[in-house]
Design a protein around this motif. Structure first.
Motif, PDB file in Angstrom:
ATOM      1  N   VAL A  49      77.177  59.442  50.160  1.00 35.83           N
ATOM      2  CA  VAL A  49      77.990  58.588  49.288  1.00 35.83           C
ATOM      3  C   VAL A  49      78.937  59.451  48.463  1.00 35.83           C
ATOM      4  N   LEU A  50      80.211  59.085  48.521  1.00 38.62           N
ATOM      5  CA  LEU A  50      81.223  59.704  47.660  1.00 38.62           C
ATOM      6  C   LEU A  50      81.462  58.736  46.526  1.00 38.62           C
ATOM      7  N   LEU A  51      81.195  59.153  45.313  1.00 36.30           N
ATOM      8  CA  LEU A  51      81.113  58.187  44.229  1.00 36.30           C
ATOM      9  C   LEU A  51      81.961  58.589  43.040  1.00 36.30           C
ATOM     10  N   ASP A  52      82.879  57.711  42.666  1.00 38.95           N
ATOM     11  CA  ASP A  52      83.690  57.963  41.480  1.00 38.95           C
ATOM     12  C   ASP A  52      82.833  57.773  40.234  1.00 38.95           C
ATOM     13  N   TRP A  53      83.000  58.691  39.310  1.00 36.33           N
ATOM     14  CA  TRP A  53      82.225  58.627  38.066  1.00 36.33           C
ATOM     15  C   TRP A  53      82.639  57.417  37.227  1.00 36.33           C
ATOM     16  N   MET A  54      83.970  57.213  37.165  1.00 34.15           N
ATOM     17  CA  MET A  54      84.501  56.115  36.365  1.00 34.15           C
ATOM     18  C   MET A  54      84.754  54.912  37.256  1.00 34.15           C
ATOM     19  N   LEU A  55      83.980  53.882  37.050  1.00 34.62           N
ATOM     20  CA  LEU A  55      84.174  52.666  37.829  1.00 34.62           C
ATOM     21  C   LEU A  55      84.241  51.484  36.885  1.00 34.62           C
ATOM     22  N   PRO A  56      84.966  50.429  37.263  1.00 37.73           N
ATOM     23  CA  PRO A  56      84.938  49.217  36.448  1.00 37.73           C
ATOM     24  C   PRO A  56      83.557  48.585  36.566  1.00 37.73           C
ATOM     25  N   GLY A  57      83.060  48.036  35.496  1.00 39.15           N
ATOM     26  CA  GLY A  57      81.725  47.435  35.549  1.00 39.15           C
ATOM     27  C   GLY A  57      80.655  48.519  35.512  1.00 39.15           C
ATOM     28  N   MET A  58      79.693  48.394  36.408  1.00 38.58           N
ATOM     29  CA  MET A  58      78.605  49.368  36.455  1.00 38.58           C
ATOM     30  C   MET A  58      79.170  50.764  36.738  1.00 38.58           C
ATOM     31  N   SER A  59      78.800  51.734  35.935  1.00 38.47           N
ATOM     32  CA  SER A  59      79.384  53.063  36.078  1.00 38.47           C
ATOM     33  C   SER A  59      78.759  53.815  37.247  1.00 38.47           C
ATOM     34  N   GLY A  60      79.406  54.895  37.633  1.00 41.90           N
ATOM     35  CA  GLY A  60      78.892  55.731  38.706  1.00 41.90           C
ATOM     36  C   GLY A  60      77.501  56.247  38.378  1.00 41.90           C
ATOM     37  N   ALA A  61      77.322  56.616  37.123  1.00 43.61           N
ATOM     38  CA  ALA A  61      76.021  57.140  36.709  1.00 43.61           C
ATOM     39  C   ALA A  61      74.926  56.092  36.910  1.00 43.61           C
ATOM     40  N   ASP A  62      75.245  54.858  36.533  1.00 42.92           N
ATOM     41  CA  ASP A  62      74.262  53.785  36.700  1.00 42.92           C
ATOM     42  C   ASP A  62      73.928  53.585  38.181  1.00 42.92           C
ATOM     43  N   LEU A  63      74.975  53.664  38.989  1.00 42.58           N
ATOM     44  CA  LEU A  63      74.770  53.465  40.415  1.00 42.58           C
ATOM     45  C   LEU A  63      73.851  54.551  40.985  1.00 42.58           C
ATOM     46  N   VAL A  64      74.089  55.781  40.562  1.00 48.03           N
ATOM     47  CA  VAL A  64      73.233  56.878  41.022  1.00 48.03           C
ATOM     48  C   VAL A  64      71.788  56.575  40.658  1.00 48.03           C
ATOM     49  N   ARG A  65      71.601  56.129  39.427  1.00 49.84           N
ATOM     50  CA  ARG A  65      70.233  55.854  38.967  1.00 49.84           C
ATOM     51  C   ARG A  65      69.598  54.755  39.830  1.00 49.84           C
ATOM     52  N   ARG A  66      70.374  53.726  40.103  1.00 48.16           N
ATOM     53  CA  ARG A  66      69.876  52.630  40.948  1.00 48.16           C
ATOM     54  C   ARG A  66      69.475  53.131  42.331  1.00 48.16           C
ATOM     55  N   LEU A  67      70.378  53.917  42.920  1.00 50.33           N
ATOM     56  CA  LEU A  67      70.120  54.408  44.282  1.00 50.33           C
ATOM     57  C   LEU A  67      68.894  55.307  44.317  1.00 50.33           C
ATOM     58  N   ARG A  68      68.759  56.140  43.311  1.00 52.60           N
ATOM     59  CA  ARG A  68      67.617  57.054  43.270  1.00 52.60           C
ATOM     60  C   ARG A  68      66.308  56.296  43.074  1.00 52.60           C
ATOM     61  N   GLY A  69      66.429  55.144  42.457  1.00 56.00           N
ATOM     62  CA  GLY A  69      65.227  54.354  42.186  1.00 56.00           C
ATOM     63  C   GLY A  69      64.666  53.669  43.417  1.00 56.00           C
ATOM     64  N   GLU A  70      65.528  53.344  44.351  1.00 57.88           N
ATOM     65  CA  GLU A  70      65.073  52.652  45.560  1.00 57.88           C
ATOM     66  C   GLU A  70      64.427  53.634  46.530  1.00 57.88           C
ATOM     67  N   GLU A  71      63.363  53.198  47.113  1.00 61.40           N
ATOM     68  CA  GLU A  71      62.624  54.041  48.065  1.00 61.40           C
ATOM     69  C   GLU A  71      63.524  54.567  49.181  1.00 61.40           C
ATOM     70  N   ILE A  72      64.265  53.638  49.765  1.00 58.25           N
ATOM     71  CA  ILE A  72      65.035  53.978  50.969  1.00 58.25           C
ATOM     72  C   ILE A  72      66.185  54.916  50.672  1.00 58.25           C
ATOM     73  N   THR A  73      66.818  54.734  49.520  1.00 60.14           N
ATOM     74  CA  THR A  73      68.026  55.492  49.220  1.00 60.14           C
ATOM     75  C   THR A  73      67.770  56.669  48.285  1.00 60.14           C
ATOM     76  N   ALA A  74      66.510  56.905  47.979  1.00 56.83           N
ATOM     77  CA  ALA A  74      66.188  57.941  46.997  1.00 56.83           C
ATOM     78  C   ALA A  74      66.690  59.314  47.447  1.00 56.83           C
TER      79      ALA A  74
END
Lengths: 228, 228
Positions: A49-74
DNA sequence: TGCCGTTGTCACACTATTGTAACATTGCTG
DNA sequence: CAGCAATGTTACAATAGTGTGACAACGGCA
């Protein structure tokens, strides 16, 4: 073919990245925000995943946290795109679980270089972990497949095929894709050859009922899945 | 609790590493230079040293040499942190006795992965301890192999091969890898030579049935394992 | 110097693996 | 239900991968 998900709201940058990725022979999908990205990932995880840090709405940082939290995408490799240059932010991004970061403005060559570096690493690390589904366990390092107690005897191609499937579960692959990724690019064999190897793999997995994991999707290809 | 000594002069990187280590459940100490590090090691050796290549005063390379020279710390696992990317420097670092190296910039996850890998190895190898599997016992110090009572006569290469295998069980190694790690890098011999030595080793181990530990993985290489 | 153990390489034997074709079966479409 | 396309299944010949024995070169050692 390596699949990369680009999460970036600015169209100009997205296009530039897309062009660079295509040039480098990557397949890619695009998302404009975190929500789209999550949906894309859910429908089939990319290889990076190539991920912009600054995103409208949920930030890149939040997205990273979400992805890391899921078993499959950790374990999913993530590269952050950031305009910030301060050491603090960089460290912060890495602490969150990104594997690397690229600061804007960046050159396409640098981007590709970092992608390749991260992919190499993640393959080296994640590629060594045994994969298990419902008692069917594949050990890449020991090059063995075990079902509760017994070891299966698989021919080399059967092993590679099963390895690929178990690394990419719940996704349908066409015969052409399978030839690309299991046989290797530039190998010219009949597509029906895949069928025969699927058959052999199923036969090897049967007996303990594990052949049900190898599913036919008529008109499309095959899929590895524990459900249906 | 595993204790790790971080030797790094740059505070930002030290903090980032510290955070990553804490996250991963390691206990850690910090040193800003080689002298502090030596003092820390003397007061109680850690389980692993994370060492920056570039240090003010005594360099990382010098420190490695010092640590390797001392009886107590000779076997201490060391991971080098280096900004250099040239093959020469990397090889040089490893030759000096580092167990692995990580090039900056690196992600915390990669660092942790490498630490775990090195720890696994160092625990498994443990250096000079005899290795035993099912009555087959190899004594690295005495340079001999015993099977319940009797001593096997092995040629030097056969011994090194068996030693390597028994130090790394349940892993498949390609002929190329075996040449690298048993014959040494830079040695140019045919890959099939490995087959012949495998054959000789098997012959030496047979008679008592221990040849079953040396397993062929068709299309890939060989493996030492007590199971199948 | 001659002997002997070790080692790398080769040639040949043997077998598992593999791609393909041919035929059987399944499942969709109208 | 017929007809067709897609897939399952089997058999087989070619091939790649490995086992095996022989041999010459090399080096240590008496």
């Amino acid at each position: 073919m390596t699949r990369i998900l680009v999460v970036e709201d600015e169209p100009a940058i997205r296009d530039m990245i897309g062009f660079a990725l295509k040039q480098a022979g990557f397949q890619y999908d695009e998302s404009e925000d975190a929500e789209q990205a999550l949906a894309a990932v859910a429908s089939g995880p990319p290889d990076l995943v190539l991920l912009d840090w600054m995103l409208p709405g949920m930030s890149g940082a939040d997205l990273v946290r979400r992805l890391r939290g899921e078993e499959i995408t950790a374990g999913l490799p993530i590269i952050m795109l950031t305009a910030r240059v301060g050491e603090n932010d960089r460290v912060h991004g890495l602490e969150l679980g990104a594997d690397d970061y690229v600061t804007k403005p960046f050159s396409p060559r640098e981007l590709i270089a970092r992608i390749n570096a991260v992919l190499r690493r993640s393959v080296a690390v994640a590629g060594e972990q045994p994969i298990e589904f419902d008692g069917l366990c594949l050990d890449p390092v020991g090059h063995r497949v075990r079902t509760d107690g017994e070891t299966l005897a698989l021919a080399p191609t059967e092993f590679r095929l099963l390895h690929f499937f178990m690394s990419h579960p719940d996704r349908v692959y066409s015969r052409e894709q399978l030839l690309d990724r299991v046989w290797g690019r530039g190998v010219f064999v009949e597509e029906r050859t895949v069928d025969v190897h699927i058959r052999r793999l199923r036969k090897a997995l049967a007996g303990r009922g594990y052949d049900r994991f190898i599913q036919t999707v008529r008109g499309t290809g095959y899929r590895f899945s524990t459900g249906n």
